[in-house]
Design a protein around this motif. Structure first.
Motif, PDB file in Angstrom:
ATOM      1  N   GLU A   1      79.640  33.719  35.391  1.00 41.85           N
ATOM      2  CA  GLU A   1      79.181  32.714  36.344  1.00 41.85           C
ATOM      3  C   GLU A   1      80.047  31.475  36.232  1.00 41.85           C
ATOM      4  O   GLU A   1      80.419  31.055  35.132  1.00 41.85           O
TER       5      GLU A   1
ATOM      6  N   THR B   1      80.700  27.449  37.812  1.00 43.57           N
ATOM      7  CA  THR B   1      80.258  26.307  38.606  1.00 43.57           C
ATOM      8  C   THR B   1      81.472  25.473  38.981  1.00 43.57           C
ATOM      9  O   THR B   1      82.259  25.083  38.116  1.00 43.57           O
TER      10      THR B   1
ATOM     11  N   ARG C   1      82.869  22.055  41.183  1.00 43.12           N
ATOM     12  CA  ARG C   1      82.456  20.756  41.719  1.00 43.12           C
ATOM     13  C   ARG C   1      83.293  20.416  42.948  1.00 43.12           C
ATOM     14  O   ARG C   1      84.513  20.356  42.861  1.00 43.12           O
TER      15      ARG C   1
ATOM     16  N   GLU D   1      79.181  31.232  47.722  1.00 41.00           N
ATOM     17  CA  GLU D   1      78.090  31.553  46.796  1.00 41.00           C
ATOM     18  C   GLU D   1      77.468  32.905  47.140  1.00 41.00           C
ATOM     19  O   GLU D   1      77.207  33.733  46.247  1.00 41.00           O
TER      20      GLU D   1
ATOM     21  N   LYS E   1      78.753  29.071  41.758  1.00 44.83           N
ATOM     22  CA  LYS E   1      77.863  28.001  42.210  1.00 44.83           C
ATOM     23  C   LYS E   1      78.729  26.790  42.512  1.00 44.83           C
ATOM     24  O   LYS E   1      79.588  26.415  41.708  1.00 44.83           O
TER      25      LYS E   1
ATOM     26  N   ASP F   1      78.610  22.921  43.201  1.00 44.79           N
ATOM     27  CA  ASP F   1      77.891  21.652  43.202  1.00 44.79           C
ATOM     28  C   ASP F   1      78.622  20.694  44.132  1.00 44.79           C
ATOM     29  O   ASP F   1      79.836  20.497  44.011  1.00 44.79           O
TER      30      ASP F   1
END
Length: 342
Positions: free
Chosen positions: A24, A26, A28, A52, A60, A62
């Motif tokens: 996974e 993440t 930005r 996503e 993910k 953000d």
């Protein structure tokens, strides 16, 4: 015992492989407009949501609007290069001279339509810019907005109406254009426009219709001038990804990013950004503002005057060794191709 060891080794290998495939990440995403503005809501969020979904939730994203990660809009490109953000959406014109080749798409009256010009932008970038202007990051999307509009505190119908008018311009090319047309050009990022208008630092701004509601332009000025036909100007945009952030992804997640980026995404972004113009224009109409739409005949003197801006840019680019003559010829040919006029 041998079977047990073999089985154990196989289970370990399976577990490691499963963990790797389920990695996974993440990322930005940082940009300069409020989350509810047209581009964040209808382009960036759509792109991020697709990434996503296509990654089955393994990526993910953000989202940080309105410079929430700190800094100023002109610093966004360095933030993505340095890894402060993994992805940024920015206006390359905020860093004058840093991306000289893409300025060709900001020249006056070159863009007939945002989708058409965005397709041409991506094609020319693939041919000439990826290993030069864009070598320090991974471009995900390259596009332009719809027609640039003059929004001012007094009516502008003729070029002479620009005399003494302090107008905000978004990029070097466009401030040069405004100066050549007789206005007093003031360069500033779009988030600074409302306060500058309120305080009288500027008398107006050139921006596309779709940006106006997010910074209340239709409330702060009551006169708007648009051009029938090709745009007075269009500004360029970049959705860029940190190279290390991209390279750190496993191949299947790189493929997700790639599938949602490039030519078709750039075309979608340009098309969507221009599609937002109608609703924003309607707000100015509802407010009772004055909207002047110049006919092709009325636009002709503007085109003639603006030709000096184009000629000066080509000469400057030629002198700098980036073949302004060739860039302009290639850009106009690609625009004609995508407009179906070649």
């Amino acid at each position: 015992m041998i079977i047990t060891r073999t089985l154990f080794a196989g289970l370990v290998a399976f577990a490691i492989g499963t963990a790797a495939s389920a990695q996974e990440v993440t990322l930005r995403l940082h940009q300069f407009l409020p989350a509810q503005a047209n581009v964040p809501a209808n382009i960036l969020d759509v792109w991020a949501d697709r990434v996503e979904a296509d990654s089955n939730g393994r990526i993910k994203i953000d989202r940080f609007p309105s410079m929430q990660l700190g800094g100023t809009p002109p610093q966004l490109i360095d933030q993505v290069i340095d890894g402060v953000a993994d992805i940024v959406w920015t206006l390359p014109g905020y860093t004058p001279g840093r991306f000289p080749q893409l300025e060709v798409f900001e020249l006056p009256f070159i863009s007939p339509d945002a989708e058409v010009t965005s397709r041409a932008f991506w094609d020319l970038a693939e041919a000439r810019m990826m290993d030069s202007d864009f070598a320090a990051f991974k471009p995900l999307g390259l596009w332009v907005h719809g027609p640039g509009i003059i929004h001012a505190n007094r009516p502008v119908a003729a070029i002479t109406d620009l005399e003494g008018l302090k107008l905000r311009g978004p990029t070097r090319v466009i401030t040069n254009l405004l100066t050549d047309l007789g206005a007093t050009a003031v360069g500033m990022p779009v988030p600074a426009v409302p306060e500058a208008l309120s305080r009288g630092v500027i008398d107006g701004a050139v921006i596309p219709w779709e940006v106006a509601p997010s910074i209340r332009v239709q409330e702060l000025v009551t006169n708007h001038t648009e051009f029938d036909g090709a745009a007075l100007y269009a500004a360029t945009f970049i959705l860029a990804m940190n190279t290390n952030s991209y390279n750190a992804l496993p191949d299947d997640l790189k493929a997700v990013i790639d599938a949602n980026s490039g030519l078709e995404f750039s075309a979608f972004a340009g098309r969507t950004q221009q599609a937002g113009d109608a609703d924003a224009r309607a707000l100015a109409v509802a407010a009772g503002n004055s909207i002047i739409t110049l006919t092709p005949d009325q636009t002709a003197p503007w085109r003639e005057a603006a030709a000096a801006t184009t000629a000066a840019w080509i000469a400057e680019a030629d002198a700098a060794g980036i073949d302004g003559t060739g860039l302009y010829a290639a850009a106009t040919a690609l625009i004609a191709k995508h407009a179906g006029k070649d």
